[in-house]
Motif scaffolding. Structure first.
Motif, PDB file in Angstrom:
ATOM      1  N   VAL A 181      52.772  35.383  27.104  1.00  0.00           N
ATOM      2  CA  VAL A 181      52.420  35.023  26.490  1.00  0.00           C
ATOM      3  C   VAL A 181      52.988  33.802  26.168  1.00  0.00           C
ATOM      4  CG1 VAL A 181      53.600  35.297  23.461  1.00  0.00           C
ATOM      5  CG2 VAL A 181      53.156  36.590  24.866  1.00  0.00           C
ATOM      6  N   ALA A 182      52.117  32.403  25.964  1.00  0.00           N
ATOM      7  CA  ALA A 182      52.896  30.618  25.525  1.00  0.00           C
ATOM      8  C   ALA A 182      54.013  30.786  24.364  1.00  0.00           C
ATOM      9  CB  ALA A 182      51.330  30.133  25.014  1.00  0.00           C
TER      10      ALA A 182
ATOM     11  N   THR B 277      49.235  52.826  20.202  1.00  0.00           N
ATOM     12  CA  THR B 277      48.878  51.654  19.285  1.00  0.00           C
ATOM     13  C   THR B 277      47.721  51.295  20.347  1.00  0.00           C
ATOM     14  OG1 THR B 277      50.264  51.926  17.393  1.00  0.00           O
ATOM     15  CG2 THR B 277      49.370  49.189  17.922  1.00  0.00           C
ATOM     16  N   THR B 278      46.315  50.266  19.804  1.00  0.00           N
ATOM     17  CA  THR B 278      45.859  49.922  20.824  1.00  0.00           C
ATOM     18  C   THR B 278      45.853  48.262  19.660  1.00  0.00           C
ATOM     19  OG1 THR B 278      43.863  49.600  19.385  1.00  0.00           O
ATOM     20  CG2 THR B 278      45.047  51.039  21.745  1.00  0.00           C
ATOM     21  N   THR B 279      45.703  47.011  20.922  1.00  0.00           N
ATOM     22  CA  THR B 279      45.597  45.770  19.777  1.00  0.00           C
ATOM     23  C   THR B 279      44.203  45.710  19.425  1.00  0.00           C
ATOM     24  OG1 THR B 279      44.579  45.463  22.549  1.00  0.00           O
ATOM     25  CG2 THR B 279      46.289  45.021  22.565  1.00  0.00           C
TER      26      THR B 279
ATOM     27  N   LEU C 292      39.776  40.957  12.165  1.00  0.00           N
ATOM     28  CA  LEU C 292      40.121  40.264  12.858  1.00  0.00           C
ATOM     29  C   LEU C 292      38.415  40.413  13.916  1.00  0.00           C
ATOM     30  CD1 LEU C 292      43.313  38.983  15.122  1.00  0.00           C
ATOM     31  CD2 LEU C 292      41.815  37.841  12.974  1.00  0.00           C
ATOM     32  N   LEU C 293      37.757  40.035  13.879  1.00  0.00           N
ATOM     33  CA  LEU C 293      36.783  40.348  14.961  1.00  0.00           C
ATOM     34  C   LEU C 293      36.800  41.458  16.181  1.00  0.00           C
ATOM     35  CD1 LEU C 293      33.754  37.987  14.903  1.00  0.00           C
ATOM     36  CD2 LEU C 293      33.914  39.494  13.460  1.00  0.00           C
ATOM     37  N   LYS C 294      36.841  42.141  17.364  1.00  0.00           N
ATOM     38  CA  LYS C 294      36.789  43.021  17.915  1.00  0.00           C
ATOM     39  C   LYS C 294      37.262  42.116  19.072  1.00  0.00           C
ATOM     40  CE  LYS C 294      36.060  45.947  21.470  1.00  0.00           C
ATOM     41  NZ  LYS C 294      34.656  47.553  21.388  1.00  0.00           N
ATOM     42  N   GLY C 295      38.416  41.567  19.780  1.00  0.00           N
ATOM     43  CA  GLY C 295      38.548  40.774  21.058  1.00  0.00           C
ATOM     44  C   GLY C 295      39.473  39.652  20.234  1.00  0.00           C
ATOM     45  N   SER C 296      38.962  39.336  19.158  1.00  0.00           N
ATOM     46  CA  SER C 296      39.777  37.966  18.356  1.00  0.00           C
ATOM     47  C   SER C 296      40.857  37.943  18.469  1.00  0.00           C
ATOM     48  CB  SER C 296      38.817  37.696  17.054  1.00  0.00           C
ATOM     49  OG  SER C 296      37.613  37.731  17.166  1.00  0.00           O
ATOM     50  N   ILE C 297      41.872  39.002  18.265  1.00  0.00           N
ATOM     51  CA  ILE C 297      43.298  38.708  19.065  1.00  0.00           C
ATOM     52  C   ILE C 297      44.108  38.432  19.997  1.00  0.00           C
ATOM     53  CG2 ILE C 297      43.247  40.872  19.687  1.00  0.00           C
ATOM     54  CD1 ILE C 297      45.843  41.394  17.799  1.00  0.00           C
TER      55      ILE C 297
ATOM     56  N   SER D 254      48.326  37.178  24.654  1.00  0.00           N
ATOM     57  CA  SER D 254      47.887  37.511  26.204  1.00  0.00           C
ATOM     58  C   SER D 254      47.472  39.094  26.844  1.00  0.00           C
ATOM     59  CB  SER D 254      48.388  36.794  27.087  1.00  0.00           C
ATOM     60  OG  SER D 254      48.257  35.527  27.414  1.00  0.00           O
ATOM     61  N   SER D 255      48.222  39.912  26.181  1.00  0.00           N
ATOM     62  CA  SER D 255      48.530  41.354  25.992  1.00  0.00           C
ATOM     63  C   SER D 255      49.491  41.701  25.386  1.00  0.00           C
ATOM     64  CB  SER D 255      49.185  41.322  27.685  1.00  0.00           C
ATOM     65  OG  SER D 255      49.492  41.791  27.723  1.00  0.00           O
TER      66      SER D 255
END
Length: 211
Positions: A2-3, A45-47, A56-61, A66-67
């Motif tokens: 994570v930044a 629980t999934t991202t 949020l759209l799929k993958g936008s998170i 980062s993970s």
């Protein structure tokens, strides 16, 4: 990884400062993740579910994290930072050992009760982290444990705490009591977070003192 700059507003590796909108959105991601990890468990629980909760759209998170493990570690680190704040203040004070023990019990209990989602992650989900990150958690807990043991031993030397008390066993018992709060405390219950801390303090410390 994570930044960190994305959390506190510091520039990223390219010297770019994240927008206020992105910082706000990312704070929402952390808040929702903490709640969902607490309610459903980290492993289940999934991202994508976290993103869907936020619309949020799929993958936008992944624009904000980062993970999933980085997300969990950051939530636990946030909790760490908060506990370090009051812990260092108690350690650095010139109050007698018994007073430090009382303050630690009251403050830790109230803090755990006021931050149920993050405290549950701190006490239960940390084992899902990598071994290296687990060591960070364990090292912090060891500092708290050693401090409490030393205060109990000092209070014994001062004649304030019973000589037959085992400092390490007592410290473990106190932390076991304080750490259990996340399992059952309810904000709308009959006692406030501070009142529970005061009650725990009376139970633990009064039984240690020389009368």
């Amino acid at each position: 990884m994570v930044a960190r700059g994305e959390v506190d507003g510091a520039p990223d590796a390219r010297g770019r400062k994240p927008s206020r909108k992105r910082q706000t959105r990312r704070a929402q991601v952390l808040e929702v993740a903490a709640r969902m990890f607490h309610e459903r468990g980290y492993q289940t629980t999934t991202t994508q579910e976290i993103g869907a909760e936020l619309g949020l759209l799929k993958g936008s998170i992944y624009y904000y994290i980062s993970s999933k493990e980085d997300l969990l570690f950051e939530l636990i680190e946030q909790y760490h930072e908060e506990t370090r704040g009051y812990f260092e203040a108690i350690v650095g004070s010139d109050r007698p050992p018994v007073a430090k023990i009382r303050e630690l019990i009251i403050t830790s209990t109230a803090h755990t009760a006021r931050h149920l989602s993050r405290s549950s992650l701190f006490y239960t989900e940390w084992r899902a982290l990598s071994e290296e990150r687990q060591q960070v958690i364990l090292a912090e807990r060891e500092r708290h444990e050693k401090a409490l043991i030393s205060w109990i031993a000092q209070a014994q030397a001062d004649g304030d705490v019973r000589a037959d008390v085992d400092p390490k066993l007592t410290a473990l018992a106190i932390f076991g009591m304080v750490n259990s709060v996340y399992r059952w405390f309810r904000p709308d219950g009959r006692r406030s977070a501070e009142e529970v801390g005061e009650a725990f303090c009376a139970l633990a410390v009064d039984g240690l003192l020389v009368h």
